[in-house]
Write an enzyme that holds these catalytic residues in place. Structure first.
Site, mmCIF file in Angstrom:
data_model
loop_
_atom_site.group_PDB
_atom_site.id
_atom_site.type_symbol
_atom_site.label_atom_id
_atom_site.label_comp_id
_atom_site.label_asym_id
_atom_site.label_seq_id
_atom_site.Cartn_x
_atom_site.Cartn_y
_atom_site.Cartn_z
ATOM 1 N N LYS A 71 34.385 -46.223 67.157
ATOM 2 C CA LYS A 71 34.846 -47.534 67.517
ATOM 3 C C LYS A 71 34.229 -48.059 68.754
ATOM 4 C CE LYS A 71 38.049 -50.445 66.808
ATOM 5 N NZ LYS A 71 37.100 -51.722 67.001
ATOM 6 N N LYS A 95 37.681 -43.485 76.316
ATOM 7 C CA LYS A 95 38.713 -44.715 76.372
ATOM 8 C C LYS A 95 39.844 -44.331 75.361
ATOM 9 C CE LYS A 95 36.775 -48.303 77.230
ATOM 10 N NZ LYS A 95 36.270 -49.823 77.190
ATOM 11 N N LYS A 107 29.140 -47.719 70.029
ATOM 12 C CA LYS A 107 28.841 -49.172 70.444
ATOM 13 C C LYS A 107 27.758 -49.629 69.920
ATOM 14 C CE LYS A 107 30.390 -51.705 73.695
ATOM 15 N NZ LYS A 107 31.914 -51.885 74.507
ATOM 16 N N THR A 191 43.081 -56.901 76.358
ATOM 17 C CA THR A 191 42.452 -56.220 77.269
ATOM 18 C C THR A 191 42.681 -56.677 78.657
ATOM 19 O OG1 THR A 191 40.325 -55.930 75.786
ATOM 20 C CG2 THR A 191 39.902 -55.374 78.233
ATOM 21 N N ASN A 222 36.597 -63.204 78.749
ATOM 22 C CA ASN A 222 38.018 -62.940 77.939
ATOM 23 C C ASN A 222 38.890 -61.941 78.753
ATOM 24 O OD1 ASN A 222 38.966 -60.333 76.088
ATOM 25 N ND2 ASN A 222 39.604 -62.481 75.338
ATOM 26 N N SER A 362 42.527 -53.121 69.134
ATOM 27 C CA SER A 362 41.902 -53.168 67.690
ATOM 28 C C SER A 362 42.448 -51.953 66.895
ATOM 29 C CB SER A 362 40.548 -52.516 68.069
ATOM 30 O OG SER A 362 39.927 -53.873 68.811
HETATM 31 P P1 NAD Z 1 32.722 -62.362 78.437
HETATM 32 O O1 NAD Z 1 31.084 -62.445 77.804
HETATM 33 O O2 NAD Z 1 33.845 -62.972 77.733
HETATM 34 O O3 NAD Z 1 32.672 -62.508 79.949
HETATM 35 C C1 NAD Z 1 31.744 -62.049 80.943
HETATM 36 C C2 NAD Z 1 32.060 -62.736 82.270
HETATM 37 O O4 NAD Z 1 31.140 -62.298 83.146
HETATM 38 C C3 NAD Z 1 31.509 -64.262 82.144
HETATM 39 O O5 NAD Z 1 32.367 -64.988 82.662
HETATM 40 C C4 NAD Z 1 30.145 -64.173 82.628
HETATM 41 O O6 NAD Z 1 30.083 -65.608 83.375
HETATM 42 C C5 NAD Z 1 30.293 -63.218 83.769
HETATM 43 N N1 NAD Z 1 29.265 -62.831 84.476
HETATM 44 C C6 NAD Z 1 27.934 -62.419 83.894
HETATM 45 N N2 NAD Z 1 27.209 -61.924 84.727
HETATM 46 C C7 NAD Z 1 27.789 -62.268 86.054
HETATM 47 C C8 NAD Z 1 27.532 -62.120 87.422
HETATM 48 N N3 NAD Z 1 26.282 -61.686 87.765
HETATM 49 N N4 NAD Z 1 28.300 -62.363 88.275
HETATM 50 C C9 NAD Z 1 29.377 -62.957 88.137
HETATM 51 N N5 NAD Z 1 30.027 -63.126 86.909
HETATM 52 C C10 NAD Z 1 29.063 -62.747 85.774
HETATM 53 O O7 NAD Z 1 33.045 -60.620 78.232
HETATM 54 P P2 NAD Z 1 34.411 -59.815 78.229
HETATM 55 O O8 NAD Z 1 34.621 -59.576 77.026
HETATM 56 O O9 NAD Z 1 35.244 -60.582 79.254
HETATM 57 O O10 NAD Z 1 33.882 -58.246 78.877
HETATM 58 C C11 NAD Z 1 33.695 -58.341 80.518
HETATM 59 C C12 NAD Z 1 33.641 -56.581 80.743
HETATM 60 O O11 NAD Z 1 34.638 -56.164 80.157
HETATM 61 C C13 NAD Z 1 32.266 -55.990 80.065
HETATM 62 O O12 NAD Z 1 32.054 -54.999 80.861
HETATM 63 C C14 NAD Z 1 33.081 -55.587 78.779
HETATM 64 O O13 NAD Z 1 32.271 -54.320 78.338
HETATM 65 C C15 NAD Z 1 34.423 -54.979 78.995
HETATM 66 N N6 NAD Z 1 35.275 -54.734 78.027
HETATM 67 C C16 NAD Z 1 35.593 -55.958 77.425
HETATM 68 C C17 NAD Z 1 36.451 -55.724 76.434
HETATM 69 C C18 NAD Z 1 37.169 -57.055 75.408
HETATM 70 O O14 NAD Z 1 38.167 -56.638 74.530
HETATM 71 N N7 NAD Z 1 36.384 -57.928 75.526
HETATM 72 C C19 NAD Z 1 37.190 -54.534 76.196
HETATM 73 C C20 NAD Z 1 36.988 -53.452 77.101
HETATM 74 C C21 NAD Z 1 35.994 -53.797 78.210
#
Ligand code: NAD
Length: 428
Positions: A71, A95, A107, A191, A222, A362
């Site tokens: 997953k 996780k 992944k 999340t 997100n 999920s």
């Molecule tokens: P996303 O694409 O929705 O958002 C990423 C954010 O990071 C954006 O606001 C972008 O502008 C910002 N960003 C990127 N590079 C940057 C930098 N150098 N400085 C400052 N801001 C920066 O992604 P997301 O889904 O919110 O995921 C964020 C993190 O959480 C990732 O590590 C992802 O793997 C992890 N994650 C996400 C989920 C999920 O359900 N979406 C679940 C578990 C973990």
């Protein structure tokens, strides 16, 4: 050292080895768990709107499926790498295990920048991804979800392609689908809310009222947005958020000492989590360099963007006021920072515990799809909160009892659960 000179896969292996040593894990389990079980690398030809064909590189990596189907999300990112996906697939295994849901770790990713692709190009890319990997996906094999720069629409195109190829209805093959199309209510919040449930429980244990705390957040995608929403709803004050500005190719930090209005910022961000600079200035935010989010005099730092953001060089800039680092992103802290965090007496809430709310929801989505009966949002969020609170207390109790760093306590619980599944199956 530069942020991009850290290899996330080496980080994931180092973290695993460290705890495997302490657990005295047998050789076969170690070999099995410190690398992925299966890796798929493929090319995806996409017809572009101008008639040309562009070939993208795609990956799907299954780390372990001893406790259930692999997953994990699919990322679209220009700097995506095989080693990042390997690390992320490993972290997915831990996780799912730390929150005790019956899923393994996987992944995927595509090296691309969706910000430079039209919607129809993105659709063809999603469909092309599934055409290349559909044999290795399935509700009982490997179940993708959204991640960085992918969303529910991408998931629906992928599901549609899968069902077209395989024939039939398989809503459980992909999660993070739109609500009404097999998606679960609460997935977009899950999340970020989960991160704050963990933080809230930790603050309660320490006797610190959340309403007396301030935070600075990296990212406004997100995870960050919904973490910020829940944190402020519980009374916390977000002083600063940073995000990437793709047209300028650099990040900015948006600051308001009196507290950011998260609703207001959400209204002026694009679908990739970039806040509109001009509109933010009009609303009275001050604009600082991207790295300044970490320099803020706050109680809590919430990295919620990407991996390798807190390195020893960056760590020096952390204010002495900071008491907690709450890791919302995957792998935001490099391993050489862990000793520095401990020396400074900062409490670390580890990534694969904090951000497990997404995969938990999920899992709920899969359960609802299997039943073909969908819960209302209260039911989803109550179940999510219950799971996150229980997982936090499991980790916190072990950390307290054995005087462990919270990351090591989370790893101990997760590795033990996966190693036990591996042993029971006779794989080691
Ligand atoms: P996303 O694409 O929705 O958002 C990423 C954010 O990071 C954006 O606001 C972008 O502008 C910002 N960003 C990127 N590079 C940057 C930098 N150098 N400085 C400052 N801001 C920066 O992604 P997301 O889904 O919110 O995921 C964020 C993190 O959480 C990732 O590590 C992802 O793997 C992890 N994650 C996400 C989920 C999920 O359900 N979406 C679940 C578990 C973990």
């Amino acid at each position: 050292m530069e942020q991009n000179s850290y290899n996330p896969y080496e980080t994931a292996q180092l973290q695993f080895d460290n705890v495997a040593d302490k657990l005295d894990l047998d050789q076969a389990s170690r070999q099995l768990l410190r690398q992925p079980s299966r890796e798929y690398h493929f090319t995806i030809p996409v017809k572009m709107d101008d008639g040309s064909t562009k070939v993208f590189n795609g990956y799907r990596i299954q780390h372990n499926d001893a406790r259930g189907p692999a997953k994990g999300g699919i990322r679209f990112h220009p700097q995506e790498s095989v080693d990042t996906i390997k690390a992320l697939s490993m972290w997915m295994t831990w996780k799912c295990a730390v929150v005790d849901i019956p899923l393994g770790g996987g992944k995927g990713g595509v090296i691309c920048d969706p910000r430079n692709l039209s919607l129809s190009e993105q659709e063809r890319l999603c469909r092309g991804y599934v055409r290349q990997i559909h044999n290795q996906l399935g509700p009982n094999i490997d179940v993708p979800a959204p991640d960085v720069m992918t969303n529910s629409q991408h998931m629906l195109w992928m599901l549609d392609e899968y069902e077209t190829i395989v024939g039939g209805s398989y809503p459980g093959v992909i999660t993070g689908k739109p609500v009404g199309m097999g998606g679960s209510l609460g997935r977009k919040e899950a999340t970020g809310y989960g991160v704050i449930y963990v933080l809230r429980e930790f603050l309660r244990e320490k006797g610190i009222p959340i309403s007396s705390t301030t935070a600075s957040i990296q990212g406004f995608g997100n995870v960050a947005e919904y973490a910020a929403r829940m944190y402020t709803r519980l009374g916390g004050r977000v002083i600063a958020v940073s995000c990437w500005n793709s047209s300028e190719g650099k990040a900015y930090t948006f600051k308001k000492e009196t507290g950011c209005d998260i609703e207001e910022l959400a209204r002026i961000k694009d679908s990739f989590g970039s806040i509109d600079k001009e509109k933010a200035l009009d609303l009275g935010y001050s604009l600082l360099p991207g790295d300044d989010w970490i320099k803020q005099e706050v109680d809590i730092l919430i990295p919620a963007a990407l991996e390798n953001q807190i390195t020893p060089a960056v760590f020096q800039n952390i204010s002495s006021k900071v008491k907690i680092i709450c890791e919302a992103a995957n792998g935001p802290t490099t391993p050489d920072c862990d000793p520095l965090i401990q020396e400074r007496g900062i409490s670390l809430l580890p990534d694969f515990l904090c951000n497990a709310g997404g995969v938990t929801c999920s899992y709920f989505e899969q359960v609802q799809c299997n039943m073909n009966y969908f819960w209302d949002i209260e039911e989803v969020l109550n179940k999510l909160e219950h799971t996150m609170v229980k997982a936090f207390h499991g980790v916190f109790s072990l950390a307290t009892e054995k005087e462990l760093y919270m990351r090591d306590a989370a790893y101990t619980i997760a590795i033990k659960r996966v190693a036990e599944a591996v042993r029971l199956r006779g794989w080691a």
